[in-house]
Design a protein around this motif. Structure first.
Motif, PDB file in Angstrom:
ATOM      1  N   PRO A 131      88.805  67.939  41.372  1.00 10.41           N
ATOM      2  CA  PRO A 131      88.135  67.587  42.488  1.00 10.41           C
ATOM      3  C   PRO A 131      86.754  68.118  42.072  1.00 10.41           C
ATOM      4  O   PRO A 131      86.215  69.303  41.576  1.00 10.41           O
ATOM      5  N   ALA A 132      85.492  67.342  42.548  1.00 14.35           N
ATOM      6  CA  ALA A 132      84.325  67.372  42.259  1.00 14.35           C
ATOM      7  C   ALA A 132      83.643  67.225  43.675  1.00 14.35           C
ATOM      8  O   ALA A 132      84.022  66.474  44.404  1.00 14.35           O
ATOM      9  N   VAL A 133      82.844  68.096  43.832  1.00  6.77           N
ATOM     10  CA  VAL A 133      82.194  67.961  45.010  1.00  6.77           C
ATOM     11  C   VAL A 133      80.909  67.116  44.813  1.00  6.77           C
ATOM     12  O   VAL A 133      79.753  67.049  43.614  1.00  6.77           O
ATOM     13  N   LEU A 134      80.588  66.173  45.596  1.00  5.74           N
ATOM     14  CA  LEU A 134      79.684  65.059  45.418  1.00  5.74           C
ATOM     15  C   LEU A 134      78.238  65.582  46.072  1.00  5.74           C
ATOM     16  O   LEU A 134      78.191  65.564  47.290  1.00  5.74           O
ATOM     17  N   ARG A 135      77.459  65.771  45.244  1.00  3.29           N
ATOM     18  CA  ARG A 135      76.123  66.522  45.560  1.00  3.29           C
ATOM     19  C   ARG A 135      75.045  65.415  46.054  1.00  3.29           C
ATOM     20  O   ARG A 135      74.306  65.748  47.077  1.00  3.29           O
ATOM     21  N   HIS A 136      75.311  63.986  45.746  1.00  8.16           N
ATOM     22  CA  HIS A 136      74.265  63.105  46.153  1.00  8.16           C
ATOM     23  C   HIS A 136      74.813  61.989  47.033  1.00  8.16           C
ATOM     24  O   HIS A 136      74.400  60.962  47.257  1.00  8.16           O
ATOM     25  N   ALA A 137      76.017  62.370  47.661  1.00  7.08           N
ATOM     26  CA  ALA A 137      76.693  61.268  48.642  1.00  7.08           C
ATOM     27  C   ALA A 137      75.993  61.433  49.949  1.00  7.08           C
ATOM     28  O   ALA A 137      76.012  62.556  50.507  1.00  7.08           O
ATOM     29  N   VAL A 138      75.792  60.333  50.695  1.00  3.54           N
ATOM     30  CA  VAL A 138      75.403  59.967  52.099  1.00  3.54           C
ATOM     31  C   VAL A 138      76.654  59.808  52.763  1.00  3.54           C
ATOM     32  O   VAL A 138      77.085  58.556  52.633  1.00  3.54           O
ATOM     33  N   SER A 139      77.103  60.468  53.698  1.00  2.00           N
ATOM     34  CA  SER A 139      78.139  60.305  54.610  1.00  2.00           C
ATOM     35  C   SER A 139      77.661  59.537  55.880  1.00  2.00           C
ATOM     36  O   SER A 139      76.941  60.631  56.532  1.00  2.00           O
ATOM     37  N   ARG A 140      78.019  58.342  56.344  1.00  7.17           N
ATOM     38  CA  ARG A 140      77.283  57.770  57.667  1.00  7.17           C
ATOM     39  C   ARG A 140      78.662  57.408  58.572  1.00  7.17           C
ATOM     40  O   ARG A 140      78.315  56.431  59.163  1.00  7.17           O
ATOM     41  N   ARG A 141      79.628  58.114  58.414  1.00  8.74           N
ATOM     42  CA  ARG A 141      80.865  57.806  59.274  1.00  8.74           C
ATOM     43  C   ARG A 141      80.601  58.485  60.527  1.00  8.74           C
ATOM     44  O   ARG A 141      79.894  59.642  60.629  1.00  8.74           O
ATOM     45  N   GLY A 142      81.187  57.902  61.569  1.00  7.08           N
ATOM     46  CA  GLY A 142      81.142  58.304  62.828  1.00  7.08           C
ATOM     47  C   GLY A 142      80.032  57.780  63.839  1.00  7.08           C
ATOM     48  O   GLY A 142      79.389  56.925  63.144  1.00  7.08           O
ATOM     49  N   PRO A 143      79.972  58.157  64.962  1.00  8.09           N
ATOM     50  CA  PRO A 143      78.974  57.749  65.922  1.00  8.09           C
ATOM     51  C   PRO A 143      77.610  58.462  65.468  1.00  8.09           C
ATOM     52  O   PRO A 143      77.529  59.395  64.986  1.00  8.09           O
ATOM     53  N   PRO A 144      76.373  57.700  65.871  1.00 10.21           N
ATOM     54  CA  PRO A 144      75.207  58.301  65.607  1.00 10.21           C
ATOM     55  C   PRO A 144      74.732  59.357  66.167  1.00 10.21           C
ATOM     56  O   PRO A 144      75.361  59.439  67.154  1.00 10.21           O
ATOM     57  N   GLN A 145      74.146  60.266  65.399  1.00 12.68           N
ATOM     58  CA  GLN A 145      73.801  61.649  66.211  1.00 12.68           C
ATOM     59  C   GLN A 145      72.736  61.445  67.030  1.00 12.68           C
ATOM     60  O   GLN A 145      71.894  60.750  67.058  1.00 12.68           O
ATOM     61  N   VAL A 146      72.958  62.258  68.223  1.00 14.54           N
ATOM     62  CA  VAL A 146      71.741  62.194  69.097  1.00 14.54           C
ATOM     63  C   VAL A 146      70.668  63.067  68.954  1.00 14.54           C
ATOM     64  O   VAL A 146      70.846  64.122  68.699  1.00 14.54           O
TER      65      VAL A 146
END
Length: 186
Positions: free
Chosen positions: A167-182
């Motif tokens: 298992p590797a931690v992805l350092r450069h991954a962008v997660s855009r799941r879920g509702p937009p942040q307010v």
């Protein structure tokens, strides 16, 4: 990996039958006639050509020229053994040619048939030898596991087994799941 006598007999026989079947089918569809002694001689000739090469795995580069040469020899054998007819007898009418020199249609049909059969045989050859290698590796694994003491069998690692991915931690991954942040104005 080399093959034993029963395996070599099976491989050489299946190649000879495939080669003879292709030659007989093409000859009869082209309007030629065939005698039983010519077919038996062709089978023996194809078997004799395949026997020395049946001891180990062969690739397309070996199968294609052998099959092409055998088809040319079988064509000559069948043409010399059949009586010359003046009327076309088969649906393709490719066997009518003066002497032993084939027409362009016959050459094209023989070329396609040889190429497709050689590809089919090469793929079957690769699949068969791959299956035998996996089978031999599985038998070796079972023998090693059952013939070694139980404390040592847990430490046996096989080189051909794929390792589990870490298992590797992805350092450069962008997660855009879920509702937009307010975002509030400050």
């Amino acid at each position: 990996m080399s093959a034993g006598l029963p395996f070599r007999l099976t491989r050489a026989s299946s190649f000879a039958v495939a080669c003879l079947g292709l030659g007989v089918l093409a000859h009869l569809l082209g309007g030629g006639t065939l005698s039983v002694p010519a077919a038996a001689g062709g089978l023996g000739l194809a078997f004799a050509a395949a026997w020395p090469l049946s001891g180990r795995e062969r690739a397309l580069g070996m199968i294609l020229p052998l099959l092409g040469a055998l088809q040319a020899v079988l064509h000559l054998l069948f043409s010399l053994s059949s009586p010359i007819s003046s009327a076309p007898a088969g649906p393709l009418h490719l066997h009518l040619h003066p002497g032993l020199v084939p027409g362009i249609g016959m050459l094209v049909v023989h070329g396609w048939a040889v190429g497709l059969t050689a590809l089919w045989l090469a793929r079957g050859e690769a699949a068969l030898w791959g299956l035998l290698r996996r089978l031999a590796a599985g038998v070796c694994r079972v023998l090693v596991l059952y013939l070694t003491p139980s404390s040592a069998s847990a430490a046996v690692v096989f080189a051909d087994e794929p390792r589990q991915p870490r298992p590797a931690v992805l350092r450069h991954a962008v997660s855009r799941r879920g509702p937009p942040q307010v975002v509030t104005a400050a």
